[in-house]
Scaffold this motif. Structure first.
Motif, short mmCIF file in Angstrom:
data_model
loop_
_atom_site.label_atom_id
_atom_site.label_comp_id
_atom_site.label_asym_id
_atom_site.label_seq_id
_atom_site.Cartn_x
_atom_site.Cartn_y
_atom_site.Cartn_z
N GLU A 307 13.91 -2.76 -0.89
CA GLU A 307 13.56 -2.17 0.40
C GLU A 307 12.16 -1.57 0.36
OE1 GLU A 307 16.60 0.62 1.26
OE2 GLU A 307 18.13 -0.90 1.70
N LEU A 308 11.81 -0.94 -0.75
CA LEU A 308 10.47 -0.36 -0.86
C LEU A 308 9.40 -1.46 -0.90
CD1 LEU A 308 11.06 2.50 -3.48
CD2 LEU A 308 10.95 2.68 -1.00
N SER A 309 9.70 -2.56 -1.59
CA SER A 309 8.71 -3.64 -1.69
C SER A 309 8.46 -4.31 -0.34
CB SER A 309 9.17 -4.69 -2.71
OG SER A 309 10.36 -5.32 -2.28
N ARG A 310 9.44 -4.26 0.57
CA ARG A 310 9.23 -4.83 1.90
C ARG A 310 8.22 -4.02 2.72
NH1 ARG A 310 15.08 -5.01 2.10
NH2 ARG A 310 15.84 -7.03 1.34
N LEU A 311 8.01 -2.77 2.32
CA LEU A 311 7.05 -1.93 3.05
C LEU A 311 5.61 -2.15 2.59
CD1 LEU A 311 9.02 1.45 3.09
CD2 LEU A 311 8.85 -0.24 4.92
N ILE A 312 5.43 -2.77 1.43
CA ILE A 312 4.08 -2.92 0.88
C ILE A 312 3.17 -3.74 1.80
CG2 ILE A 312 2.72 -3.69 -1.10
CD1 ILE A 312 4.50 -1.22 -1.55
N PRO A 313 3.64 -4.87 2.39
CA PRO A 313 2.74 -5.58 3.31
C PRO A 313 2.27 -4.74 4.48
CG PRO A 313 4.59 -6.98 2.69
CD PRO A 313 4.88 -5.62 2.16
N MET A 314 3.01 -3.68 4.83
CA MET A 314 2.59 -2.83 5.95
C MET A 314 1.47 -1.87 5.55
SD MET A 314 6.25 -1.89 7.68
CE MET A 314 7.47 -3.16 8.05
N VAL A 315 1.25 -1.70 4.25
CA VAL A 315 0.18 -0.80 3.79
C VAL A 315 -0.81 -1.53 2.89
CG1 VAL A 315 1.66 1.24 3.94
CG2 VAL A 315 1.55 -0.03 1.80
N SER A 316 -0.75 -2.86 2.88
CA SER A 316 -1.55 -3.64 1.93
C SER A 316 -3.05 -3.47 2.15
CB SER A 316 -1.20 -5.13 2.05
OG SER A 316 -1.42 -5.59 3.38
N ARG A 317 -3.45 -3.06 3.34
CA ARG A 317 -4.88 -2.91 3.60
C ARG A 317 -5.39 -1.51 3.25
NH1 ARG A 317 -6.74 -5.61 9.03
NH2 ARG A 317 -5.71 -7.30 7.91
N ARG A 318 -4.51 -0.61 2.93
CA ARG A 318 -4.91 0.73 2.57
C ARG A 318 -5.30 0.77 1.09
NH1 ARG A 318 -4.00 3.79 6.78
NH2 ARG A 318 -4.38 5.74 5.69
N SER A 327 2.85 3.41 -9.30
CA SER A 327 3.54 4.68 -9.49
C SER A 327 5.01 4.59 -9.11
CB SER A 327 2.86 5.77 -8.65
OG SER A 327 3.45 7.03 -8.88
N LEU A 328 5.34 3.75 -8.13
CA LEU A 328 6.74 3.58 -7.71
C LEU A 328 7.49 2.54 -8.53
CD1 LEU A 328 6.20 3.66 -3.84
CD2 LEU A 328 7.25 5.45 -5.23
N GLY A 329 6.81 1.93 -9.50
CA GLY A 329 7.46 0.94 -10.36
C GLY A 329 7.72 -0.39 -9.68
N LEU A 330 6.82 -0.79 -8.79
CA LEU A 330 7.01 -2.04 -8.04
C LEU A 330 6.10 -3.17 -8.52
CD1 LEU A 330 7.24 -0.56 -4.42
CD2 LEU A 330 9.11 -1.12 -5.97
N SER A 331 5.52 -3.02 -9.70
CA SER A 331 4.57 -4.04 -10.18
C SER A 331 5.23 -5.41 -10.31
CB SER A 331 3.98 -3.61 -11.53
OG SER A 331 3.25 -2.40 -11.39
N GLU A 332 6.50 -5.45 -10.74
CA GLU A 332 7.18 -6.73 -10.91
C GLU A 332 7.48 -7.40 -9.58
OE1 GLU A 332 10.62 -6.09 -13.25
OE2 GLU A 332 9.51 -5.56 -15.08
N LYS A 333 7.46 -6.64 -8.50
CA LYS A 333 7.75 -7.20 -7.18
C LYS A 333 6.50 -7.77 -6.50
CE LYS A 333 12.04 -5.78 -7.26
NZ LYS A 333 13.19 -6.72 -7.29
N MET A 334 5.35 -7.61 -7.11
CA MET A 334 4.11 -7.97 -6.43
C MET A 334 3.96 -9.48 -6.18
SD MET A 334 3.18 -5.13 -5.69
CE MET A 334 1.85 -5.74 -4.71
#
Length: 531
Positions: A307-318, A327-334
């Protein structure tokens, strides 16, 4: 090479062998009563055909061998250049990082020395003489000084007072009133938060009103400013926590504080489901604040990584996106996040994240940039150019121009000039800008000019005898042309380059045009991304 020469020698001796065979055949014919001329011609044609076929095939093999050697040589040269470029880039990055570290340590030690002199009654130097060198104080001493409260807020002492009083509304208003000096505020807010009885509780209280019920957040400029301030306060709290030891962090972020943060996150979470990834354009304040809340208060374990990884495209330009993901441990989801960005035509963001997480082998940057530019040109091409209005043609040129500038910027930021030369792109940019300027001049010339009254009073009106006395005879410039007043952009500025941890990252608050007519909303496709 020796085998090739031997084959060539054998092919060259074919003619002599045929001559020898002809002599032998002539001797045989002389011993026979019947003539063999017809058979000899057939044999000669057969051997000649074999010779020509062998020579042709031999030359083809030689050409293929030369072509292969040329490609191999070019590939080796390219690899050598890339290796040299990588080494140079790494060396340059290390040098810049060391310079920034030295400058930061020097600034802190200099401030500490001035504070010590002020505390002991000695006059503080202005930096011209007697400055404390970087080598005279170790980083451990600087951290100890911070923990002992030896750093003070000089530029804005009101911040300390507001934090001591736990006045979250006053703190929000003070930041909004001093938004022009936001860079200085961001440096002092972490130290001011240390004066609060509970810095974490103060930041949580400041989040009240992030989702007001009666105001549309996309249209209210004040609400957008409040949301940016909320994100900045959470980042400043992260800076404070990163400079404390584990015992102090556990004391500030207690279980009670974490539970409050979880309640706020659970309240915000359903509202994120209504967000449109395309509408947010990778610059969603709501998604950024949600992820920053989880990161700052260390409550990521209570949420699903998918669920957290689905939010990354919404902030990808920041710019903080990559640090938040780590920091959130989502590197493997990239890899999955980058694939989503590519499918949705956000190749620029995909390239930036691919470099940030070293995934350029899986997601080659140059093909992604070319496909983005191809899609932009395809979308910018009107179906019937002859029937397109001037306004539509201008919009088409603007879209292509914006896409070209974004690709050029991405190429320069990631040093891709050798793989994707920018000269043709820059020529196209100049051509579009020239066409745009020509259209603008043509439009201005085509506008009807207002008629002016004759100075001598001739015409249909009465004769004017006292022109000087009639102040309104000629209209003033301000009366003839409408005056346009533009608001000054309200932008949270941050450093252009930051190599620190995500907790130390500072925000550059940009947002998409979908957020309405707010300060600085003329958003262009960027990728400063993340630097």
């Amino acid at each position: 090479m020796e085998d090739t020469q031997s084959v060539a020698t054998l092919i060259g001796s074919t003619a002599s062998k045929i001559q020898q065979l002809q002599k032998a055949f002539a001797e045989l014919e002389s011993q026979r009563a019947l003539t063999l001329n017809l058979r000899w011609k057939e044999l000669e044609e057969h051997f000649s055909g074999l010779e020509k076929s062998l020579k042709r095939r031999f030359h083809e093999l030689e050409d293929q061998e030369k072509e292969f050697e040329t490609k191999t040589r070019k590939a080796r040269e390219m690899l050598q250049k890339r290796e040299a470029a990588v080494v140079a880039k790494e060396q340059s990055s290390l040098v810049r990082l060391q310079e920034k570290r030295d400058a930061a340590v020097f600034a802190i030690t200099n401030a500490l020395e001035k504070h010590r002199k002020l505390s002991s009654g000695q006059p503080a130097d202005n930096g011209d003489n007697g400055e404390l060198s970087v080598e005279e104080k170790q980083p451990e001493d600087i951290k100890s000084s911070f923990e002992n409260g030896n750093l003070e807020v000089k530029s804005y002492p009101q911040l300390v007072k507001l934090c001591e009083e736990m006045d979250s509304e006053g703190l929000q208003k003070f930041i909004s009133d001093n938004r022009k000096n936001l860079a200085a505020l961001k440096e002092e807010i972490p130290w001011a938060l240390k004066a609060a009885a509970s810095p974490a509780r103060l930041v949580l209280e400041s989040l009240e009103g992030f989702y007001p019920s009666e105001v549309d957040g996309k249209k209210d400029a004040n609400l957008l400013g409040l949301r940016r301030t909320c994100i900045m306060l959470m980042e400043c709290l992260s800076v404070l926590l990163s400079n404390l030891d584990m015992v102090s962090v556990l004391a500030l972020i207690s279980e009670d504080i974490k539970e409050q943060a979880k309640l706020i996150a659970e309240e915000w979470k359903p509202k994120l489901d209504a967000l449109d990834m395309d509408a947010s354009n990778g610059n969603s304040l709501e998604a950024h604040a949600f992820l920053q809340l989880i990161d700052t208060f260390g409550i990521a374990s209570g949420f699903n990584e998918e669920e957290l990884s689905r939010l990354i495209p919404m902030v990808s330009r920041r710019r903080q996106a990559a640090d938040l993901c780590r920091s959130l441990g989502l590197s493997e989801k990239m890899p999955g996040v980058i694939e989503v960005l590519v499918k949705n035509g956000r190749q620029i963001d995909a390239v930036n994240l691919a470099f940030a997480f070293e995934l350029t082998e899986q997601f080659s940057p140059v093909p992604l940039l070319k496909s983005y530019l191809k899609e932009a040109r395809k979308a910018s091409s009107p179906v019937k150019p002859g029937n397109a209005s001037p306004t539509a043609q201008t919009d088409v040129s603007e879209r292509e121009l914006t896409a070209l500038k974004a690709v050029i910027k991405c190429i320069e930021e990631h040093n891709l000039e050798e793989q994707y030369p920018v000269d043709p792109l820059q020529k196209r940019v100049l051509l579009l800008e020239k066409a745009k300027a020509d259209k603008k001049r043509a439009t201005e010339v085509a506008k009807p000019q207002p008629k002016r009254p004759r100075a001598n009073g001739a015409g249909y009106g009465p004769r004017v005898t006292n022109i000087a006395a009639d102040k309104t005879f000629y209209p003033r410039v301000t009366d003839r042309y409408m005056q346009y007043v533009y608001d000054r952009p309200y932008v949270y500025a941050g450093p252009a380059d930051n190599h620190s941890h995500s907790l130390l990252a500072s925000a550059t608050y940009n947002f998409s045009p979908s957020h309405g007519n707010y300060f600085g909303n003329g958003y262009q496709y960027q990728t400063p991304y993340l630097h």
